[in-house]
Design an enzyme around this catalytic site. Structure first.
Site, PDB file in Angstrom:
ATOM      1  N   GLU A 146     -22.356 -19.071 -65.877  1.00  0.00           N
ATOM      2  CA  GLU A 146     -23.052 -19.253 -67.150  1.00  0.00           C
ATOM      3  C   GLU A 146     -23.061 -17.907 -67.856  1.00  0.00           C
ATOM      4  O   GLU A 146     -23.344 -16.878 -67.240  1.00  0.00           O
ATOM      5  CB  GLU A 146     -24.478 -19.757 -66.944  1.00  0.00           C
ATOM      6  N   ASP A 244     -13.801 -19.961 -66.839  1.00  0.00           N
ATOM      7  CA  ASP A 244     -14.618 -19.182 -65.905  1.00  0.00           C
ATOM      8  C   ASP A 244     -13.892 -17.920 -65.463  1.00  0.00           C
ATOM      9  O   ASP A 244     -14.495 -16.839 -65.421  1.00  0.00           O
ATOM     10  CB  ASP A 244     -14.966 -20.049 -64.686  1.00  0.00           C
ATOM     11  N   HIS A 301     -25.553 -27.644 -67.398  1.00  0.00           N
ATOM     12  CA  HIS A 301     -25.392 -26.240 -67.784  1.00  0.00           C
ATOM     13  C   HIS A 301     -26.271 -25.309 -66.953  1.00  0.00           C
ATOM     14  O   HIS A 301     -26.460 -24.149 -67.338  1.00  0.00           O
ATOM     15  CB  HIS A 301     -25.672 -26.042 -69.270  1.00  0.00           C
TER      16      HIS A 301
END
Length: 448
Positions: A146, A244, A301
């Site tokens: 994140e 990512d 998320h």
């Protein structure tokens, strides 16, 4: 509800869907009825075709999916319609909105359980399993970072990782055995935006008290060492997409001024793996789990919850016979990035796809060959060098081969020397001496 009623609901939903597509406020009741009759005639054959799938496995799976769809609330239905890129009319209730959702789910589930998909999976499994039915990796580490974000990110926006989660999956036992989670303190934008907090659920107090990314990365490496990953067992990272590694981790390493970690040079993109295994594209994580009969648990998320749910999808494929291979890699060289332009606006020049042939060609040992685990203490102490030499998927920087040596025609060189040409500068490593073979004689034409 029994199976017949499930399929009856699906047929009625599809008919009402087609009837409402062309309705407008200016149509009279007679015109609407005529359109309904015409639509019923058009879809009469397609309904019978869709209901011919009497596979007990599919029927049981579809009943489970349909029961869950009927329990969704209005805002949950709207989310799934948006994820599936369906655009119903505005200001419609739940019953009308679900009419758009059920046919799409039914079509995707039917494709997953089709005979062609099963044959393709069986063919791919037989080819990807390799020797002795061994998996390519002993462990899989699912990560889902994140990062900082805005409601509308500018083109030059630099994301900083604020949550570093990981889930460890034992491929042979096919279960999750451990997890790692840590928050990171951003430096470039230490204050989180309101949109980022609402999206991820990460508060400003959490990241303010968190350590730097470099400290978290070292903790993650020690966590890998505690399970013998990279020394005793082979492993690979698994990510949901290429952002990512290609965007978040790549940008964070540049901002922190550290070297890109060796274990993230190649990874398994579960979206590509899912498409090749089931024949259905990856939409959203929640939709994907519903299509295979699972439900999303936790909060969307949230890095750790997302990693666990991605691990659930991965375990479902492992139970079905999948054998994951690395299908994407990072490009650290600027020249390689220039030669890899993005094909569309969502693509990255720092990420390149790996086809199966390239993956198998990069293996130093055949799949299933286990004698490479017996190493000397010197090899075991240097994990990066061992990963470089005996890993089944060496990084791209270590795969570069020297340029091919041009073929040398010694007879032609001797003929050039017989004509008085100086060839020692062109071929300094060739030692012919001053001796010219007797068979070499100057030609009167002056050509070789």
């Amino acid at each position: 509800m029994d199976t017949k009623n499930r399929f009856a609901i699906f047929d009625e939903v599809e008919e009402s869907d087609g009837a409402n597509d062309h309705d407008s406020e200016s149509d009279t009741p007679d015109e609407k009825n005529v359109r309904k009759v015409e639509k019923k005639k058009k879809i009469k054959g397609s309904q019978n075709k869709k209901n011919t799938n009497k596979n007990p496995e599919f029927i049981q799976h579809w009943n489970k999916v349909a029961e869950y769809l009927e329990s969704l609330k209005v805002h949950e239905v709207r989310k799934r319609l948006f994820w599936l890129q369906l655009k119903p009319k505005k200001k419609q209730g739940r019953e009308l909105l679900i009419q758009y959702l059920i046919p799409k789910y039914h079509k995707l589930c039917e494709k997953i359980f089709s005979e062609d998909s099963k044959m393709a999976r069986q063919f791919r499994n037989n080819n990807f399993r390799g020797m002795r039915n061994q998996y390519h990796f002993d462990y899989l580490v699912v990560v889902d970072f994140e990062a900082t974000c805005e409601k509308e990110n500018p083109e030059d926006f630099q994301h900083e990782i604020i949550q570093f989660p990981a889930v460890l999956i034992d491929v042979h036992r096919q279960k999750i055995i451990d997890e790692f989670n840590s928050y990171c303190k951003p430096k470039l934008r230490p204050t989180l935006s309101r949109f980022c907090t609402e999206l991820t659920g990460i508060t400003q107090e959490t990241v303010t008290q968190a350590p730097d990314f470099t400290v978290v990365l070292e903790e993650f490496k020690r966590w890998l060492d505690s399970h013998g990953l990279g020394t005793k067992y082979t492993f690979s990272l698994v990510a949901d997409g290429f952002c990512d590694m290609g965007k978040f981790l790549y940008t964070q390493c540049k901002l922190s001024g550290i070297e890109y970690p060796y274990f993230a040079l190649q990874w398994v993109d579960i979206r590509i793996l899912f498409f090749h295994f089931y024949g259905v594209r990856w939409y959203k994580l929640a939709v994907t789990m519903e299509l295979i009969g699972e439900r999303f648990t936790g909060t969307l998320h949230n890095g750790l919850d997302d990693s666990k749910n991605i691990g659930t999808v991965l375990l479902k494929m492992l139970h079905g016979g999948a054998n994951p291979i690395q299908n994407e890699k990072i490009l650290l060289d600027l020249t390689d990035q220039e030669n890899n332009p993005p094909s569309h606006k969502y693509d990255l020049k720092t990420v390149k796809h790996i086809n199966p042939r390239e993956f198998f060609a990069s293996q130093s040992q055949p799949v299933g060959f286990v004698s490479n685990r017996s190493r000397t203490p010197e090899q075991a102490s240097n994990k990066e060098n061992w990963f470089r030499s005996v890993s089944r998927s060496p990084p791209d920087t270590y795969m570069k081969t020297p340029p091919p040596v041009p073929k040398i025609n010694k007879l032609k060189i001797a003929m050039r020397r017989a004509w008085g040409e100086n060839v020692d500068d062109d071929y300094p490593s060739l030692n012919l001496g001053n001796v010219v073979p007797n068979s070499v004689k100057p030609h009167t034409s002056g050509k070789l």
